[in-house]
Scaffold this motif. Structure first.
Motif, PDB file in Angstrom:
ATOM      1  N   GLY A 267      36.154  74.938  23.332  1.00 60.42           N
ATOM      2  CA  GLY A 267      35.742  74.428  21.926  1.00 60.42           C
ATOM      3  C   GLY A 267      36.505  75.186  20.928  1.00 60.42           C
ATOM      4  O   GLY A 267      37.690  75.298  21.025  1.00 60.42           O
ATOM      5  N   ARG A 268      35.937  75.631  19.801  1.00 54.61           N
ATOM      6  CA  ARG A 268      36.600  76.068  18.621  1.00 54.61           C
ATOM      7  C   ARG A 268      36.815  77.514  18.913  1.00 54.61           C
ATOM      8  O   ARG A 268      35.877  78.393  19.466  1.00 54.61           O
ATOM      9  N   VAL A 269      37.872  78.210  18.553  1.00 49.74           N
ATOM     10  CA  VAL A 269      38.224  79.419  18.601  1.00 49.74           C
ATOM     11  C   VAL A 269      38.997  80.025  17.048  1.00 49.74           C
ATOM     12  O   VAL A 269      39.288  79.192  16.499  1.00 49.74           O
ATOM     13  N   PRO A 270      38.802  81.379  16.882  1.00 52.68           N
ATOM     14  CA  PRO A 270      39.373  81.878  15.633  1.00 52.68           C
ATOM     15  C   PRO A 270      41.001  81.300  15.551  1.00 52.68           C
ATOM     16  O   PRO A 270      41.520  81.326  16.274  1.00 52.68           O
ATOM     17  N   SER A 271      41.232  80.950  14.187  1.00 45.99           N
ATOM     18  CA  SER A 271      42.629  80.442  13.976  1.00 45.99           C
ATOM     19  C   SER A 271      43.784  81.237  14.464  1.00 45.99           C
ATOM     20  O   SER A 271      44.836  80.842  14.952  1.00 45.99           O
ATOM     21  N   HIS A 272      43.458  82.689  14.620  1.00 46.67           N
ATOM     22  CA  HIS A 272      44.728  83.487  14.986  1.00 46.67           C
ATOM     23  C   HIS A 272      44.675  83.687  16.144  1.00 46.67           C
ATOM     24  O   HIS A 272      45.717  84.516  16.815  1.00 46.67           O
ATOM     25  N   TRP A 273      43.722  83.131  16.956  1.00 48.91           N
ATOM     26  CA  TRP A 273      43.836  83.340  18.688  1.00 48.91           C
ATOM     27  C   TRP A 273      44.858  82.440  19.481  1.00 48.91           C
ATOM     28  O   TRP A 273      45.025  81.431  18.793  1.00 48.91           O
ATOM     29  N   GLU A 274      45.061  82.958  20.573  1.00 54.05           N
ATOM     30  CA  GLU A 274      46.152  82.075  21.140  1.00 54.05           C
ATOM     31  C   GLU A 274      45.374  81.711  22.457  1.00 54.05           C
ATOM     32  O   GLU A 274      44.524  82.373  22.947  1.00 54.05           O
ATOM     33  N   THR A 275      45.591  80.715  22.852  1.00 53.46           N
ATOM     34  CA  THR A 275      44.806  80.359  24.206  1.00 53.46           C
ATOM     35  C   THR A 275      46.030  79.816  25.241  1.00 53.46           C
ATOM     36  O   THR A 275      47.109  79.177  25.005  1.00 53.46           O
ATOM     37  N   LYS A 276      45.881  80.581  26.282  1.00 52.22           N
ATOM     38  CA  LYS A 276      46.853  80.500  27.345  1.00 52.22           C
ATOM     39  C   LYS A 276      46.164  80.387  28.811  1.00 52.22           C
ATOM     40  O   LYS A 276      45.288  80.867  28.741  1.00 52.22           O
ATOM     41  N   PRO A 277      46.863  79.533  29.594  1.00 53.93           N
ATOM     42  CA  PRO A 277      46.187  79.738  31.208  1.00 53.93           C
ATOM     43  C   PRO A 277      46.350  81.147  31.524  1.00 53.93           C
ATOM     44  O   PRO A 277      47.275  81.791  31.263  1.00 53.93           O
ATOM     45  N   LEU A 278      45.536  81.508  32.596  1.00 51.78           N
ATOM     46  CA  LEU A 278      45.535  82.766  33.149  1.00 51.78           C
ATOM     47  C   LEU A 278      46.992  83.160  33.788  1.00 51.78           C
ATOM     48  O   LEU A 278      47.570  84.190  33.614  1.00 51.78           O
ATOM     49  N   LYS A 279      47.715  82.170  34.604  1.00 49.17           N
ATOM     50  CA  LYS A 279      48.856  82.428  35.070  1.00 49.17           C
ATOM     51  C   LYS A 279      49.830  82.548  33.967  1.00 49.17           C
ATOM     52  O   LYS A 279      51.213  83.131  34.415  1.00 49.17           O
ATOM     53  N   ALA A 280      49.807  82.394  32.771  1.00 48.27           N
ATOM     54  CA  ALA A 280      50.647  82.629  31.717  1.00 48.27           C
ATOM     55  C   ALA A 280      50.674  84.163  31.459  1.00 48.27           C
ATOM     56  O   ALA A 280      51.796  84.640  30.812  1.00 48.27           O
ATOM     57  N   VAL A 281      49.559  84.809  31.732  1.00 47.42           N
ATOM     58  CA  VAL A 281      49.515  86.216  31.276  1.00 47.42           C
ATOM     59  C   VAL A 281      49.219  87.221  32.414  1.00 47.42           C
ATOM     60  O   VAL A 281      49.175  88.477  32.165  1.00 47.42           O
ATOM     61  N   THR A 282      49.346  86.869  33.585  1.00 48.03           N
ATOM     62  CA  THR A 282      49.271  87.518  34.793  1.00 48.03           C
ATOM     63  C   THR A 282      50.281  87.309  35.849  1.00 48.03           C
ATOM     64  O   THR A 282      50.825  86.069  35.880  1.00 48.03           O
ATOM     65  N   SER A 283      50.278  87.876  36.596  1.00 48.09           N
ATOM     66  CA  SER A 283      51.174  87.854  37.946  1.00 48.09           C
ATOM     67  C   SER A 283      50.290  87.649  39.040  1.00 48.09           C
ATOM     68  O   SER A 283      49.326  88.401  39.045  1.00 48.09           O
ATOM     69  N   CYS A 284      50.473  87.223  40.270  1.00 44.82           N
ATOM     70  CA  CYS A 284      49.661  87.439  41.585  1.00 44.82           C
ATOM     71  C   CYS A 284      50.260  87.869  42.620  1.00 44.82           C
ATOM     72  O   CYS A 284      51.339  87.333  42.888  1.00 44.82           O
ATOM     73  N   ASN A 285      49.504  88.701  43.188  1.00 44.56           N
ATOM     74  CA  ASN A 285      49.945  89.174  44.682  1.00 44.56           C
ATOM     75  C   ASN A 285      51.417  89.500  44.599  1.00 44.56           C
ATOM     76  O   ASN A 285      52.423  89.415  45.541  1.00 44.56           O
ATOM     77  N   ASP A 286      51.914  90.626  43.730  1.00 39.32           N
ATOM     78  CA  ASP A 286      53.227  91.051  43.390  1.00 39.32           C
ATOM     79  C   ASP A 286      53.746  91.862  44.589  1.00 39.32           C
ATOM     80  O   ASP A 286      54.843  91.875  44.943  1.00 39.32           O
ATOM     81  N   GLU A 287      53.016  92.844  45.006  1.00 46.28           N
ATOM     82  CA  GLU A 287      53.488  93.681  46.095  1.00 46.28           C
ATOM     83  C   GLU A 287      52.389  93.613  47.371  1.00 46.28           C
ATOM     84  O   GLU A 287      51.253  93.768  47.417  1.00 46.28           O
ATOM     85  N   VAL A 288      53.115  93.609  48.516  1.00 39.78           N
ATOM     86  CA  VAL A 288      52.545  93.724  49.788  1.00 39.78           C
ATOM     87  C   VAL A 288      53.045  94.509  50.892  1.00 39.78           C
ATOM     88  O   VAL A 288      54.352  94.866  50.635  1.00 39.78           O
TER      89      VAL A 288
END
Length: 136
Positions: A18-39
């Protein structure tokens, strides 16, 4: 509990959000995290000691509640995901258990099961990622 309203809002472009504060950014999780970087690889010395976190060691809303010590050669084959401070563990198996936890000041040798996705915040705060992945 209520919070003061923001000055202006905009449509997020995401139906369920829905609606969010005007100054907020909305991004998918994959745009702000990496996954399973080290093994841990098969080249890991057999006598390397690890602290292994499996699904049953993570309690919903309580975080990592335990681990088991193993030498690499004796550890389960799924003991592969390296954990760092600020990572967020999300169980990808038995999801009804809601085994989700933020990693706080882990031992250098803390290793998680491959039954977890290890999210590493890149452009978001770990606390927010931990909160967001627990939301319905």
């Amino acid at each position: 509990m209520s919070f003061p309203a923001y000055e202006s809002y905009r449509d997020s472009g995401v139906e369920w959000l829905g609606r969010v504060p005007s100054h907020w950014e909305t991004k998918p999780l994959k745009a702000v995290t990496s996954c399973n970087d080290e093994v841990l690889t098969e080249a890991t010395p057999p006598d390397y000691e690890i602290e292994y976190v499996e699904i049953s060691d993570v309690q919903a809303g309580q975080g990592i509640k335990g681990s088991t010590s193993y030498s690499f050669s004796d550890a389960p084959s799924r003991a592969r995901r390296k954990l760092r401070d600020g990572d967020v563990l999300v169980s990808t198996v038995r999801t009804y258990l809601r085994a989700i936890a933020q990693v706080r000041e882990p031992a250098e040798n803390l290793i998680a099961s491959t039954g977890f996705a290890v999210l590493r915040p890149q452009r978001a705060h770990s606390d927010f990622i931990g909160y967001a992945v627990q939301a319905e």
